[in-house]
Design a protein around this motif. Structure first.
Motif, PDB file in Angstrom:
ATOM      1  N   LEU A 175       0.829  -1.208   0.000  1.00  0.00           N
ATOM      2  CA  LEU A 175       0.000   0.000   0.000  1.00  0.00           C
ATOM      3  C   LEU A 175       0.865   1.260   0.000  1.00  0.00           C
ATOM      4  O   LEU A 175       0.505   2.272  -0.608  1.00  0.00           O
ATOM      5  CB  LEU A 175      -0.937   0.001   1.207  1.00  0.00           C
ATOM      6  CG  LEU A 175      -2.053  -1.064   1.176  1.00  0.00           C
ATOM      7  CD1 LEU A 175      -2.879  -1.012   2.464  1.00  0.00           C
ATOM      8  CD2 LEU A 175      -2.953  -0.861  -0.044  1.00  0.00           C
ATOM      9  N   PHE A 176       2.006   1.187   0.678  1.00  0.00           N
ATOM     10  CA  PHE A 176       2.953   2.306   0.659  1.00  0.00           C
ATOM     11  C   PHE A 176       3.450   2.552  -0.764  1.00  0.00           C
ATOM     12  O   PHE A 176       3.486   3.700  -1.243  1.00  0.00           O
ATOM     13  CB  PHE A 176       4.126   1.999   1.596  1.00  0.00           C
ATOM     14  CG  PHE A 176       5.333   2.863   1.381  1.00  0.00           C
ATOM     15  CD1 PHE A 176       5.338   4.195   1.768  1.00  0.00           C
ATOM     16  CD2 PHE A 176       6.469   2.337   0.772  1.00  0.00           C
ATOM     17  CE1 PHE A 176       6.454   4.997   1.555  1.00  0.00           C
ATOM     18  CE2 PHE A 176       7.586   3.119   0.563  1.00  0.00           C
ATOM     19  CZ  PHE A 176       7.583   4.459   0.954  1.00  0.00           C
ATOM     20  N   ILE A 177       3.819   1.492  -1.478  1.00  0.00           N
ATOM     21  CA  ILE A 177       4.297   1.611  -2.855  1.00  0.00           C
ATOM     22  C   ILE A 177       3.195   2.180  -3.748  1.00  0.00           C
ATOM     23  O   ILE A 177       3.425   3.096  -4.547  1.00  0.00           O
ATOM     24  CB  ILE A 177       4.756   0.236  -3.382  1.00  0.00           C
ATOM     25  CG1 ILE A 177       6.028  -0.214  -2.659  1.00  0.00           C
ATOM     26  CG2 ILE A 177       4.996   0.288  -4.898  1.00  0.00           C
ATOM     27  CD1 ILE A 177       6.389  -1.657  -2.921  1.00  0.00           C
ATOM     28  N   SER A 178       1.974   1.662  -3.607  1.00  0.00           N
ATOM     29  CA  SER A 178       0.853   2.120  -4.420  1.00  0.00           C
ATOM     30  C   SER A 178       0.601   3.610  -4.225  1.00  0.00           C
ATOM     31  O   SER A 178       0.408   4.358  -5.197  1.00  0.00           O
ATOM     32  CB  SER A 178      -0.402   1.329  -4.061  1.00  0.00           C
ATOM     33  OG  SER A 178      -1.516   1.791  -4.787  1.00  0.00           O
ATOM     34  N   SER A 179       0.620   4.072  -2.988  1.00  0.00           N
ATOM     35  CA  SER A 179       0.364   5.488  -2.698  1.00  0.00           C
ATOM     36  C   SER A 179       1.425   6.388  -3.325  1.00  0.00           C
ATOM     37  O   SER A 179       1.113   7.464  -3.861  1.00  0.00           O
ATOM     38  CB  SER A 179       0.322   5.711  -1.181  1.00  0.00           C
ATOM     39  OG  SER A 179      -0.693   4.937  -0.581  1.00  0.00           O
TER      40      SER A 179
END
Length: 442
Positions: free
Chosen positions: A419-423
């Motif tokens: 989710l960190f990468i996606s954001s």
């Protein structure tokens, strides 16, 4: 009744115009055939030696009792060395020529990559990863700069997308190859499979380092495989292109260019997603229940096959439509959706589909991005500017595995890291629209 017979003069002019267009197309096709496959092969070797630590991790962590955090820091510290030496490397390449400098880079990193067989502690792991970054600094931005010597901005996105196909090719070839080496060579002559991995995968880079000296030309003038007319055409187009780019006359003016820093921020987000994929893909596959390194390697090839289809299609579309921003932002958003959805899936098949979407989007973005800075920078400014953008953005290569590894250790699962990468990728896509369309859509 009026005659409809066309004027012979007009027909001759149209025929001459068609001949000029045909000659230009043939010339650039000839240049692409000569340069792109070889440079792809070299970058494939570079990328393989840079990210094979993701496969070595499957055995190395247990053998050496390293934590996920130790691995993440070691995987990422490569980019600190890269950061410190990338700009000087590209400036030197511009001054001394691509052939000898790119050969030096490849030979040095091949020797350091093979030296990972001696890793026994986190400190040695960190030092060698840092030195590998120092050795490789300047190769990718050096090739990007080198291609600006041959291709004008209007033809550059396609050329760059073809070159960056080496990244998914490294995944297609490197995944099964790495898995096979670790599966088949485990215990041979008393060495672990991950040690054989580092030694054997350094050999192609060593061979290609010597091949560069024999094969590559520094620029148009020295290319004996081109006719005088072809050289004149290429030089005229490149010179015309440079009159439309920005030449900074001082270091202060170069640093004060806000476009440079905006582009570095965009590419930082792209790189963060790219290495979130490459450093953790084998782990993602294994967590779906696949244990054998050989099968992990085979399955990791699938997302890269999808990416290699997307790259040339999007690059050709961007050049044909003379549109750069949407062609970059949309694949980034598609990739972000793939990363965000991945934690919700449990089966091998669904995870492969999802990670394939993420891979196609983020790897296409990594090549499409370079049509932006190369459209506004020229000459020595391009040498330093390309390296500076790549240099600062590749710090994401340090933060991505380090933060994801820390989040994985902290939470015991991969959801927070993905989710960190996606954001971050979504943030980068939004920033694309702060780049003025008139400066890059040509």
């Amino acid at each position: 009744m009026k005659s409809k017979i066309a004027s012979p003069m007009i027909g001759a002019e149209l025929s001459a115009s068609d001949d000029v267009v045909s000659f230009e197309a043939r010339t650039y096709a000839k240049v692409a055939r000569r340069l792109i496959p070889f440079l792809m092969l070299c970058y494939l070797g570079a990328y393989l030696d840079r990210v094979n630590v993701g496969f070595a991790k499957l055995q190395m962590l247990n053998d050496l009792r390293f934590s996920e955090t130790v691995y993440g820091i070691g995987a990422g510290i490569f980019f600190l060395g890269y950061f410190l030496f990338e700009v000087p490397s590209n400036v030197i390449l511009h001054k001394v020529g691509a052939r000898n400098w790119l050969a030096r880079i490849m030979l040095t990193w091949a020797l350091i990559s093979a030296s990972f067989v001696f890793v026994k502690s986190p400190t040695v792991f960190y030092v060698l990863r840092f030195l590998l970054g120092v050795a490789e600094a300047g190769f990718a931005p050096g090739v990007i700069l080198y291609l600006t010597y041959w291709f004008p901005a209007a033809r550059r996105a396609k050329a760059l997308s073809m070159f960056f196909m080496a990244i998914p090719l490294a995944g297609i070839v490197g995944g099964p190859l790495s898995g096979w080496i670790m599966h088949s060579f485990q215990g041979l002559h008393g060495l672990a499979g991950w040690k054989w991995l580092f030694m054997l995968e350094a050999v192609p880079s060593l061979v290609l380092g010597f091949a560069i000296i024999l094969y590559l030309d520094n620029g148009i003038a020295g290319a004996k495989w081109l006719t005088d007319d072809e050289k004149a055409l290429l030089k005229r187009n490149v010179d015309k292109d440079r009159t439309q780019t920005t030449e900074h006359v001082s270091i202060r003016g170069f640093i004060a260019d806000r476009r440079l820093w905006l582009m570095a921020a965009i590419y930082f987000c792209v790189v963060l997603g790219q290495y979130g994929l490459t450093f953790w893909l084998p782990t993602i596959i294994r967590r779906t229940g696949v244990v054998d390194p050989l099968w992990v390697g085979i399955l990791t090839a699938i997302p890269y096959i999808c990416a290699i289809i997307a790259l040339p299609l999007l690059g050709s579309s961007a050049d044909k439509r003379r549109e750069r921003r949407l062609h970059l932002a949309i694949p980034m958003l598609v990739s972000a959706a793939g990363f965000a959805t991945l934690p919700m899936l449990g089966s091998v098949g669904a995870s492969i589909v999802c990670v394939s979407v993420a891979a196609a989007g983020i790897l296409a973005s990594s090549s499409l991005f370079w049509a932006l800075p190369t459209a506004v920078l020229g000459g020595m400014s391009a040498a330093a500017g390309i390296a500076a953008v790549n240099c600062f953005a590749n710090l994401a290569g340090f933060f991505s595995p380090a933060i994801v590894g820390w989040l994985n250790d902290l939470t015991g699962k991969s959801t927070a890291g993905l989710l960190f990468i996606s954001s971050a990728v979504v943030l980068g896509a939004v920033m694309v629209f702060f780049v003025p369309a008139r400066t890059v859509n040509r």
